[in-house]
Design a protein around this motif. Structure first.
Motif, short mmCIF file in Angstrom:
data_model
loop_
_atom_site.label_atom_id
_atom_site.label_comp_id
_atom_site.label_asym_id
_atom_site.label_seq_id
_atom_site.Cartn_x
_atom_site.Cartn_y
_atom_site.Cartn_z
N LEU A 40 0.82 -1.22 0.00
CA LEU A 40 0.00 0.00 0.00
C LEU A 40 0.85 1.27 0.00
O LEU A 40 0.32 2.37 -0.15
N TRP A 41 2.16 1.13 0.17
CA TRP A 41 3.03 2.30 0.32
C TRP A 41 3.17 3.06 -0.99
O TRP A 41 3.23 2.48 -2.07
N GLN A 42 3.22 4.38 -0.87
CA GLN A 42 3.40 5.26 -2.02
C GLN A 42 4.75 5.97 -1.91
O GLN A 42 5.29 6.13 -0.81
N TYR A 43 5.26 6.41 -3.05
CA TYR A 43 6.54 7.11 -3.09
C TYR A 43 6.43 8.31 -4.02
O TYR A 43 5.72 8.27 -5.03
N ALA A 44 7.12 9.37 -3.65
CA ALA A 44 7.11 10.60 -4.44
C ALA A 44 8.41 10.73 -5.22
O ALA A 44 9.42 10.09 -4.89
N PRO A 85 -0.31 2.90 -5.15
CA PRO A 85 0.91 2.40 -4.50
C PRO A 85 1.98 2.09 -5.54
O PRO A 85 1.70 1.95 -6.73
N GLY A 86 3.21 1.96 -5.04
CA GLY A 86 4.31 1.63 -5.94
C GLY A 86 5.32 2.74 -6.02
O GLY A 86 5.11 3.84 -5.49
N THR A 87 6.43 2.46 -6.69
CA THR A 87 7.52 3.43 -6.77
C THR A 87 7.99 3.60 -8.20
O THR A 87 7.81 2.72 -9.03
N PHE A 88 8.56 4.74 -8.46
CA PHE A 88 9.18 5.07 -9.74
C PHE A 88 10.57 4.43 -9.74
O PHE A 88 11.21 4.33 -8.69
N PRO A 89 11.09 3.99 -10.91
CA PRO A 89 12.43 3.37 -10.92
C PRO A 89 13.49 4.30 -10.34
O PRO A 89 13.54 5.49 -10.67
N ILE A 103 13.86 9.74 -5.06
CA ILE A 103 12.67 9.05 -4.59
C ILE A 103 12.55 9.23 -3.08
O ILE A 103 13.51 9.00 -2.35
N LEU A 104 11.37 9.62 -2.61
CA LEU A 104 11.20 9.86 -1.18
C LEU A 104 9.75 9.71 -0.76
O LEU A 104 8.84 9.63 -1.59
N ASN A 105 9.53 9.65 0.54
CA ASN A 105 8.20 9.73 1.12
C ASN A 105 7.80 11.20 1.09
O ASN A 105 8.52 12.06 1.60
#
Length: 321
Positions: A40-44, A85-89, A103-105
């Motif tokens: 469920l975690w998101q990343y900016a 949810p998910g992260t950018f490479p 990449i960060l919270n």
């Protein structure tokens, strides 16, 4: 090869259940679901305005990222978030090559925004590793001097690598690094800074939940009792390092009242030359992107929720008279 599934440490979860049910009430069950479910975690994605990349921006927009905005955001700060949810490479460190983004919270930006650095100011990032907030500071303004301190030798190397990856020549000339005990900086550099960020070492709730073994978990829970005293000393040192009229932002990535509100209360009760700064406007204008806890006395506390899985992040600001 598939990544190994993270394993929740039951000792830490049981401890959090007892502590945070008491401190957060019904909110804890909502927060608990997010913290215990990495899916469920998101990343900016924070763009590096010192190394702009139209290709990166277009890629973000194609993948339904949108810009995080606030009426007080400097135009140079460009952070993109996705409700999914998910992260950018991520980008690997390559010596001599400047990265296009970090990449960060997204909640990690709130202490930086609260600090409100202006061009030419002298700034101290007291507990700077791994360097994300230092990088964010440089996206907001061009300090006259940015002092990045990290006492731990391994984390200090990480910090220096981060700065090398994001800061091109000649901007690096305005940055200095050190490995001082932050509790001593107030004496070594008294009345030296316009702004100080104390992103204090804390009982990082996300990482602690996935401690590798029971023994490490028990050690961390025991260590938790000593952290508020260390955090209070760091914040007091930061105040000594400030020039009159300067401001300090204190932040952690824990939900713990003892490490958040109680630390700030200790300082306000013992230091007569500082006053709290109201951050409610920030909370009001960012409530569509973040969930803020109610009844926080001396700042803001971001609570992770589904679709707004940012935090935990506590932010408090003090002004030196």
């Amino acid at each position: 090869m598939a990544r190994l599934k993270r394993q929740i440490c039951r000792v830490v979860l049981d401890y959090f259940d007892k502590t945070y049910t008491n401190e957060l009430g019904d909110q804890w069950q909502i927060v608990r679901e997010v913290l215990t479910t990495p899916g469920l975690w998101q990343y900016a994605v924070l763009l590096n305005n010192l190394q702009s990349s139209l290709e990166t921006l277009n890629n973000l927009l194609v993948h339904n990222y949108h810009q995080l905005t606030h009426q007080t955001f400097p135009e140079s700060l460009k952070c993109y978030i996705n409700r999914n949810p998910g992260t950018f490479p991520s980008q690997r460190h390559q010596a001599g090559k400047i990265k296009a983004y970090y990449i960060l919270n997204a909640s990690s930006l709130l202490p930086v925004l609260a600090l409100d650095v202006k061009h030419g100011e002298t700034v101290l990032d007291m507990c700077a590793a791994p360097g994300g907030k230092s990088i964010a500071l440089l996206q907001c303004a061009t300090p006259g001097r940015l002092h990045c301190n990290e006492p731990d030798i391994h984390r200090s190397r990480w910090l220096k690598q981060t700065l090398e990856s994001f800061v091109p020549w000649p901007h690096v000339n305005a940055i200095s690094t050190s490995q001082l005990d932050g509790r001593l900086i107030g004496n070594v550099h008294a009345n030296s800074y316009d702004k100080v960020l104390v992103d204090a070492p804390c009982s990082n709730d996300r990482s602690w939940l996935f401690s590798s073994d029971v023994q490490q978990a028990a050690e961390r829970i025991s260590q938790r009792k000593t952290l508020p005293a260390i955090q209070t000393e760091l914040l007091r040192s930061a105040i000594h390092a400030l020039r009159p009229g300067g401001s300090v932002v204190y932040s952690t990535c824990t939900l713990s009242q003892a490490e958040n509100d109680a630390v700030v209360s200790n300082i306000l009760n013992s230091c007569r030359d500082v006053v709290p700064v109201d951050l409610s406007d920030m909370a009001n204008t960012l409530s569509h992107e973040f969930t803020f806890a109610a009844h926080v006395t001396h700042g803001l506390l971001v609570l992770p929720h589904k679709g707004k899985a940012w935090g935990p992040m506590f932010v408090s600001k003090l002004l030196k008279l």
